[in-house]
Write a protein that holds these residues in place. Structure first.
Motif, PDB file in Angstrom:
ATOM      1  N   LEU A   1       0.874  -1.167   0.000  1.00  0.00           N
ATOM      2  CA  LEU A   1       0.000   0.000   0.000  1.00  0.00           C
ATOM      3  C   LEU A   1       0.918   1.225   0.000  1.00  0.00           C
ATOM      4  CD1 LEU A   1      -3.088   0.449   0.195  1.00  0.00           C
ATOM      5  CD2 LEU A   1      -2.805   0.682   2.655  1.00  0.00           C
TER       6      LEU A   1
ATOM      7  N   THR B   1       7.181  21.088  -2.053  1.00  0.00           N
ATOM      8  CA  THR B   1       5.822  20.553  -1.971  1.00  0.00           C
ATOM      9  C   THR B   1       5.199  20.601  -3.354  1.00  0.00           C
ATOM     10  OG1 THR B   1       5.624  21.431   0.256  1.00  0.00           O
ATOM     11  CG2 THR B   1       3.575  20.946  -0.885  1.00  0.00           C
ATOM     12  N   PRO B   2       4.511  19.581  -3.794  1.00  0.00           N
ATOM     13  CA  PRO B   2       4.153  18.322  -3.149  1.00  0.00           C
ATOM     14  C   PRO B   2       5.006  17.119  -3.583  1.00  0.00           C
ATOM     15  CG  PRO B   2       2.684  18.772  -5.002  1.00  0.00           C
ATOM     16  CD  PRO B   2       3.759  19.800  -5.049  1.00  0.00           C
ATOM     17  N   ALA B   3       6.285  17.396  -3.928  1.00  0.00           N
ATOM     18  CA  ALA B   3       7.164  16.306  -4.381  1.00  0.00           C
ATOM     19  C   ALA B   3       8.147  15.884  -3.289  1.00  0.00           C
ATOM     20  CB  ALA B   3       7.934  16.745  -5.627  1.00  0.00           C
TER      21      ALA B   3
ATOM     22  N   GLU C   1       8.165  14.153  -0.614  1.00  0.00           N
ATOM     23  CA  GLU C   1       8.269  12.769  -0.120  1.00  0.00           C
ATOM     24  C   GLU C   1       9.188  11.921  -1.002  1.00  0.00           C
ATOM     25  OE1 GLU C   1       5.420  14.361  -0.696  1.00  0.00           O
ATOM     26  OE2 GLU C   1       4.498  14.620   1.276  1.00  0.00           O
TER      27      GLU C   1
ATOM     28  N   THR D   1       0.316  23.342  -1.666  1.00  0.00           N
ATOM     29  CA  THR D   1      -0.208  22.035  -1.270  1.00  0.00           C
ATOM     30  C   THR D   1      -1.385  21.576  -2.125  1.00  0.00           C
ATOM     31  OG1 THR D   1      -1.636  23.157   0.316  1.00  0.00           O
ATOM     32  CG2 THR D   1       0.459  22.312   1.146  1.00  0.00           C
TER      33      THR D   1
ATOM     34  N   HIS E   1      -0.287  11.753  -3.192  1.00  0.00           N
ATOM     35  CA  HIS E   1      -0.517  11.480  -1.771  1.00  0.00           C
ATOM     36  C   HIS E   1      -1.607  10.472  -1.490  1.00  0.00           C
ATOM     37  CE1 HIS E   1       1.480  15.506  -1.747  1.00  0.00           C
ATOM     38  NE2 HIS E   1       2.311  14.714  -1.115  1.00  0.00           N
ATOM     39  N   VAL E   2      -2.313  10.029  -2.514  1.00  0.00           N
ATOM     40  CA  VAL E   2      -3.324   9.011  -2.265  1.00  0.00           C
ATOM     41  C   VAL E   2      -2.614   7.654  -2.109  1.00  0.00           C
ATOM     42  CG1 VAL E   2      -3.828   8.354  -4.670  1.00  0.00           C
ATOM     43  CG2 VAL E   2      -5.658   8.329  -2.979  1.00  0.00           C
ATOM     44  N   ARG E   3      -3.146   6.843  -1.194  1.00  0.00           N
ATOM     45  CA  ARG E   3      -2.562   5.510  -0.974  1.00  0.00           C
ATOM     46  C   ARG E   3      -3.412   4.468  -1.667  1.00  0.00           C
ATOM     47  NH1 ARG E   3      -1.053   7.545   3.716  1.00  0.00           N
ATOM     48  NH2 ARG E   3       1.126   7.291   4.210  1.00  0.00           N
ATOM     49  N   GLU E   4      -2.771   3.605  -2.447  1.00  0.00           N
ATOM     50  CA  GLU E   4      -3.485   2.505  -3.117  1.00  0.00           C
ATOM     51  C   GLU E   4      -2.575   1.287  -3.169  1.00  0.00           C
ATOM     52  OE1 GLU E   4      -6.435   4.101  -6.432  1.00  0.00           O
ATOM     53  OE2 GLU E   4      -4.388   4.725  -6.878  1.00  0.00           O
ATOM     54  N   LYS E   5      -3.205   0.188  -3.522  1.00  0.00           N
ATOM     55  CA  LYS E   5      -2.440  -1.062  -3.643  1.00  0.00           C
ATOM     56  C   LYS E   5      -1.566  -1.005  -4.909  1.00  0.00           C
ATOM     57  CE  LYS E   5      -4.500  -4.826  -5.071  1.00  0.00           C
ATOM     58  NZ  LYS E   5      -5.497  -5.923  -5.023  1.00  0.00           N
TER      59      LYS E   5
ATOM     60  N   ILE F   1      -5.332  11.907 -12.776  1.00  0.00           N
ATOM     61  CA  ILE F   1      -6.405  11.528 -11.861  1.00  0.00           C
ATOM     62  C   ILE F   1      -7.776  11.946 -12.407  1.00  0.00           C
ATOM     63  CG2 ILE F   1      -6.434  13.574 -10.361  1.00  0.00           C
ATOM     64  CD1 ILE F   1      -6.514  11.463  -7.985  1.00  0.00           C
TER      65      ILE F   1
ATOM     66  N   ARG G   1      -9.605   9.142 -13.912  1.00  0.00           N
ATOM     67  CA  ARG G   1     -10.302   8.222 -12.997  1.00  0.00           C
ATOM     68  C   ARG G   1     -11.741   8.702 -12.773  1.00  0.00           C
ATOM     69  NH1 ARG G   1      -6.294   5.900  -9.337  1.00  0.00           N
ATOM     70  NH2 ARG G   1      -7.980   4.647  -8.460  1.00  0.00           N
TER      71      ARG G   1
ATOM     72  N   VAL H   1      -9.820  18.682  -7.134  1.00  0.00           N
ATOM     73  CA  VAL H   1      -9.836  17.606  -8.130  1.00  0.00           C
ATOM     74  C   VAL H   1     -11.197  17.561  -8.837  1.00  0.00           C
ATOM     75  CG1 VAL H   1      -9.714  15.074  -8.361  1.00  0.00           C
ATOM     76  CG2 VAL H   1      -8.145  16.265  -6.829  1.00  0.00           C
ATOM     77  N   ILE H   2     -11.205  17.278 -10.118  1.00  0.00           N
ATOM     78  CA  ILE H   2     -12.460  17.101 -10.861  1.00  0.00           C
ATOM     79  C   ILE H   2     -13.110  15.799 -10.378  1.00  0.00           C
ATOM     80  CG2 ILE H   2     -13.475  16.678 -13.139  1.00  0.00           C
ATOM     81  CD1 ILE H   2     -11.206  18.407 -14.311  1.00  0.00           C
TER      82      ILE H   2
END
Lengths: 184, 377
Positions: free
Chosen positions: B6, B31-33, B35, B116, B175-179, B283, B286, B362-363
């Motif tokens: 994750l 920010t936001p890179a 990490e 941010t 920053h979204v967490r996914e598998k 995104i 999606r 976000v749209i």
């Protein structure tokens, strides 16, 4: 049959919203669900309004953010302003869980099914306000989220190794107890 | 071995870079890179790589170019204001044909904007931020898995084409967490750059071409490499000859444009021969896909095209897949930068509807859904 759960945790930065969301997502991941977790990024996470969104699903998650939650957990009053359009609607389908001491819903303005708990004070008794979300996780796990409590405990332990982890797990277990008599 | 984890989009990019063989990172946190910079500072020493926090973004991309010329797979990560500072040296890397990867995590702009918050408004900046008729490749992931896969692809393409490749992520996806299914190096097809093998004497670094890409030595090898941002001859020495200049600049474009089938193709979802087609990327794709699935379950004939390679713009594929549509909705969180590309493909402006958002949010699927229903009514 329900196959997707959209939850938003909302409170003050420092109450552990982001961390709790991450733990929930990790537990869902352990259990084989698809999951997507997002959280406030920026100044809000450092004392202002802070949120974390967690989608848990047995299906593919197309859009990873939450437009409208099925369950909203509110731990501070400021959150009500942000979520007013959802909570004031008669047909939103959103269930509200709130901290009954610090975030009672504004009178006459909430049309969602609402359930109050002693979240923040319980966390203070055991550890500190920073663990408020661990209590909330216990309530969610008992009432709402299709997750095994051992997976949530394990995710907490992995996030907080050592003594802090045990105290956070105690907060989580207190949350489980608090929710025992609330059949949703 | 494939491991499931994750991860956030930023973390997925970092693990992908390491697994693609990157062993040099130079960057300046933004920010936001940030990490990516943080995780690289932890991982690079573990993998016997190098991490350097530079004094700014100009120095960051310069260090990356230097490392790449020395033979390392090298990368950096930044956001709008940092990208602006990198522009000159991105042009240098394109001109001197230095493989490198730049992860641009878009944030709200112009200028420092909102550090941010989310945006998709660097579409043209990544293409034309640097002056001159340079060519480069830009890929846009739409999920955390895609962030992993397309970062690996970015390294492969940069080595294959000897060009800068920019990964166009954004603050939300970062920053979204996914598998993520992490395929480790043994399971990845990794492209290794070609090296000269002929006699050392008389070696012309820009003289031996393979599919229009020069077979170049590393700096410091016995085959002498001369590097310049000036127009240069096959030897690498600078030149002001107009014919040499034209041949060089046209080859830089041709080496990518003529091999577009090697770049990640757009995904097409939903109904073939659809009346309504949504074109999107990142995104926003999606949100678009969720909306298209919803209307199709209600009996619409809608399709959705997700751009994965943004530059060079996949004109042929877009024309092929969208020419039968009565209306095309272009969903992007900017003023209409991709929509302009569809106009340049020959689609009449009245056939194109921009679904745009410029409020740093976000749209959402319901916003795309509303636009689709309006068009169908």
């Amino acid at each position: 049959m329900k196959n997707t759960w959209r939850t938003i945790l909302s409170g003050s930065g420092g109450q552990g919203m982001g961390m709790a969301g991450k733990i929930l997502a990790e537990a869902a991941f352990m259990q084989g669900f698809n999951t997507a977790q997002s959280q406030t990024y920026g100044a809000g996470a450092r004392g202002d309004l802070s949120q974390s969104g967690i989608i848990i699903s047995s299906e593919d998650i197309l859009f990873p953010l939450i437009e409208k939650p099925d369950l909203l957990v509110i731990l501070n009053n400021k959150s009500y302003g942000h979520f007013a359009p959802i909570l004031n609607s008669n047909c939103n389908g959103t269930i509200l869980i709130y901290d009954q001491d610090y975030a009672p819903p504004p009178k006459g303005k909430i049309n969602s099914p609402s359930f109050g708990f002693t979240v923040v004070n319980k966390a203070r008794e055991i550890l500190s306000e920073k663990a408020a979300c661990m209590v909330a996780l216990g309530i969610l796990t008992r009432l709402w989220i299709p997750l095994d409590k051992t997976n949530v405990s394990q995710a907490i332990q992995e996030t907080f190794p050592g003594k802090t982890g045990l105290q956070n797990i105690k907060c989580f277990e207190e949350g489980l107890k608090l929710a025992e008599n609330y059949p949703l | 071995m494939t491991i499931k984890k994750l991860l956030t989009g930023n973390d997925a990019c970092t693990y992908a870079a390491i697994n693609a063989g990157a062993r040099f990172f130079a960057g300046y946190p933004i920010t936001p890179a940030t990490e990516i910079v943080e995780l690289c500072s932890e991982l690079m020493p573990v993998y016997n790589g190098n991490f350097i926090q530079m004094e700014d973004e100009i120095a960051s991309i310069a260090a990356v170019i230097g490392a790449s010329l020395g033979g390392a797979k090298a990368f950096t990560a930044t956001s709008g204001p940092g990208l602006a500072l990198m522009s000159e040296n991105i042009g240098f890397a394109a001109m001197a044909e230095v493989p490198c990867v730049i992860i641009n995590v878009q944030r709200y702009g112009p200028s420092t904007g909102i550090a941010t918050k989310f945006s998709q408004s660097d579409v043209m900046a990544v293409r034309w931020g640097s002056p001159g008729d340079h060519s480069l490749i830009v890929l846009a992931p739409s999920s955390v898995q895609d962030s992993y896969d397309l970062t690996v692809e970015a390294f492969n393409l940069s080595e294959r084409f000897r060009t800068p490749v920019i990964l166009l992520s954004d603050a939300a996806l970062a920053h979204v967490r996914e598998k993520v299914e992490i395929r480790e190096p043994g399971e990845l097809n990794l492209y290794q750059r070609e090296k000269p093998s002929g006699p050392v004497n008389g070696y012309l670094p820009y003289g031996t071409l393979h599919n229009n890409v020069p077979v170049m030595s590393n700096f410091g090898d016995e085959h002498i490499l001369r590097v310049t941002g000036l127009v240069h001859q096959e030897s690498g020495y600078s030149s002001d000859n107009s014919q040499i200049a034209e041949e060089l600049v046209q080859r830089l474009a041709r080496k990518i444009d003529n091999y577009q089938e090697e770049l990640p193709a757009p995904f097409f979802y939903g109904r073939q021969a659809a009346d309504l087609i949504v074109v999107s990327f990142g995104i926003s794709a999606r949100a678009s896909l969720e909306a298209v699935n919803t209307v199709n379950s209600e009996g619409f004939k809608a399709g959705m095209l997700e751009l994965r390679t943004i530059w060079p713009f996949p004109r042929k594929k877009v024309k092929e897949l969208c020419s039968g549509a009565k209306k095309i909705l272009v969903v992007e969180a900017n003023h209409g930068q991709v929509r302009e590309q569809l106009i340049s493909c020959g689609f009449p402006p009245e056939k194109l509807r921009g679904v745009n958002k410029q409020n740093a949010e976000v749209i959402t699927p319901s916003e795309v859904l509303l636009a689709l229903k309006e068009e169908n009514s």
